[in-house]
Scaffold this active site. Structure first.
Site, mmCIF file in Angstrom:
data_model
loop_
_atom_site.group_PDB
_atom_site.id
_atom_site.type_symbol
_atom_site.label_atom_id
_atom_site.label_comp_id
_atom_site.label_asym_id
_atom_site.label_seq_id
_atom_site.Cartn_x
_atom_site.Cartn_y
_atom_site.Cartn_z
ATOM 1 N N SER A 1 14.934 -16.015 7.986
ATOM 2 C CA SER A 1 13.575 -15.593 8.369
ATOM 3 C C SER A 1 12.663 -16.718 8.828
ATOM 4 C CB SER A 1 12.911 -14.840 7.221
ATOM 5 O OG SER A 1 13.440 -13.542 7.158
ATOM 6 N N LYS B 1 11.454 -16.361 12.261
ATOM 7 C CA LYS B 1 10.348 -15.459 12.622
ATOM 8 C C LYS B 1 9.101 -16.219 13.077
ATOM 9 C CE LYS B 1 12.306 -11.800 9.834
ATOM 10 N NZ LYS B 1 12.553 -11.257 8.516
ATOM 11 N N VAL C 1 16.099 -16.190 3.558
ATOM 12 C CA VAL C 1 17.043 -15.909 2.479
ATOM 13 C C VAL C 1 18.259 -16.846 2.480
ATOM 14 C CG1 VAL C 1 16.400 -13.487 2.080
ATOM 15 C CG2 VAL C 1 18.179 -14.040 3.757
ATOM 16 N N TYR D 1 17.888 -9.947 17.061
ATOM 17 C CA TYR D 1 17.317 -10.270 15.746
ATOM 18 C C TYR D 1 18.368 -10.915 14.826
ATOM 19 C CZ TYR D 1 15.478 -9.605 11.035
ATOM 20 O OH TYR D 1 15.080 -9.816 9.734
ATOM 21 N N TYR E 1 7.266 -13.940 1.502
ATOM 22 C CA TYR E 1 7.500 -12.608 0.941
ATOM 23 C C TYR E 1 6.293 -12.154 0.125
ATOM 24 C CZ TYR E 1 12.032 -14.232 2.424
ATOM 25 O OH TYR E 1 13.039 -14.765 3.166
#
Ligand code: GLN
Length: 304
Positions: A63, A66, A258, A188, A240
């Site tokens: 992530s 992102k 992660v 993705y 998160y």
């Protein structure tokens, strides 16, 4: 104490936490990672770079990607992006479906999976070879043409990522995905499967600590006000649903993945990447978070 010695001292101390967390195993290929790895790298706009431990070992950035796809999407769509994605912490799991239904297909922020899928969709609508362009962008940012997608990780997620597939179809049903869900998911899963070292990630994130300019080339990646906004989003949504606890302990805008990596920045000062695969209960690297906390405590450097 100089920064290099400090990183080494912190690496030693943070390593004491190894064994206390759990490696992410919902992506089968990630479960195979050596849990004992620990790396840390810091870059400053003036070119100074320090690192400790396994800072040169590539890991799955997951992530953290992102942040970089958001940067590309903001280059493409500017503030229009916010017609399709919110800017608030989600307060629920990064892959939650419930909130997306309650909020009519508008993801809370660009760092939860639903938001990141919309970001990837925006890029895919504008760029023909979105995957290739992202790789080129990342290589340019970190100055390493050797970085690549880890195909085994991408395939592993492709074959088990049913929840992400559900999110993509759900977004499409609300009219918030322009491209075919399969196409968006493929891009993705690949962005998540980028394999980069702590040094690569810290270098790639340096423009966020330097007003949007890549210090190595002087190239402007994004306008300075956009940098402020991306950093703000990392602060409130980057770790998160424990962004509050993370801000309390570390006090830096950061994005975790992660795979156990965390990119943190202090605008005007440095970008810092830590990697340790074992995660805490909220999905952030256990030893990595502690290392960042020790760093800001011992240097007194944080946004607060
Ligand atoms: N590829 C992972 C997923 O979509 C990324 C999650 C993460 O790092 N938070 O589930």
């Amino acid at each position: 104490m100089d920064t290099q010695s400090l990183l080494e001292e912190i690496a030693l101390e943070a390593r004491g936490l190894l064994g206390g967390g759990r490696v992410a195993d919902y992506i089968p290929e990630l479960a195979r990672v050596d849990p004992d790895r620990f790396g840390m790298a810091l870059c400053r706009p003036d070119g100074e770079q320090c690192s400790a431990g396994d800072a040169e070992v590539p890991f799955s950035i997951q992530s953290i990607s992102k942040v970089f796809t958001l940067t590309l999407a903001l280059q493409i769509a500017g503030d229009k992006l916010w017609q399709r994605i919110g800017r608030e912490p989600s307060g629920s799991a990064f892959n939650s479906l419930v909130q997306l239904e309650q909020e009519q297909g508008i993801p809370r922020n660009p760092f939860i999976n639903a938001g990141a899928l919309v970001v990837t969709d925006v890029i895919g609508s504008r760029l023909r070879d979105a995957r290739g362009k992202l790789l080129e962008f990342m290589r340019g940012l970190c100055g390493n043409d050797g970085i690549n997608f880890d195909e085994a990780v991408a395939q592993s997620e492709q074959s088990t990522g049913h929840r992400n597939a559900a999110l993509a179809h759900f977004l499409r049903s609300f009219g918030n995905l322009e491209n075919a869900p399969e196409t968006v998911l493929d891009a993705y899963f690949h962005q998540c499967a980028l394999a980069m070292s702590c040094i690569d990630v810290a270098r790639a994130g340096l423009f966020l600590a330097n007003g949007g300019v890549l210090p190595s080339t002087g190239e402007r990646v994004i306008p300075a006000p956009m940098t402020k906004r991306i950093n703000a989003l990392m602060q409130v949504c980057g770790t998160y649903d424990s962004a509050g606890d993370f801000a309390y302990r570390v006090g830096l805008p950061a994005k975790s993945g992660v795979g156990g990596g965390i990119l943190a920045v202090l605008p005007g000062h440095f970008s810092l990447c830590v990697w340790s695969p074992e995660l805490d209960a909220s999905g952030n690297s256990l030893a990595g978070t502690r290392a960042l906390e020790l760093f800001t405590m011992r240097t007194g450097l944080s946004v607060f």
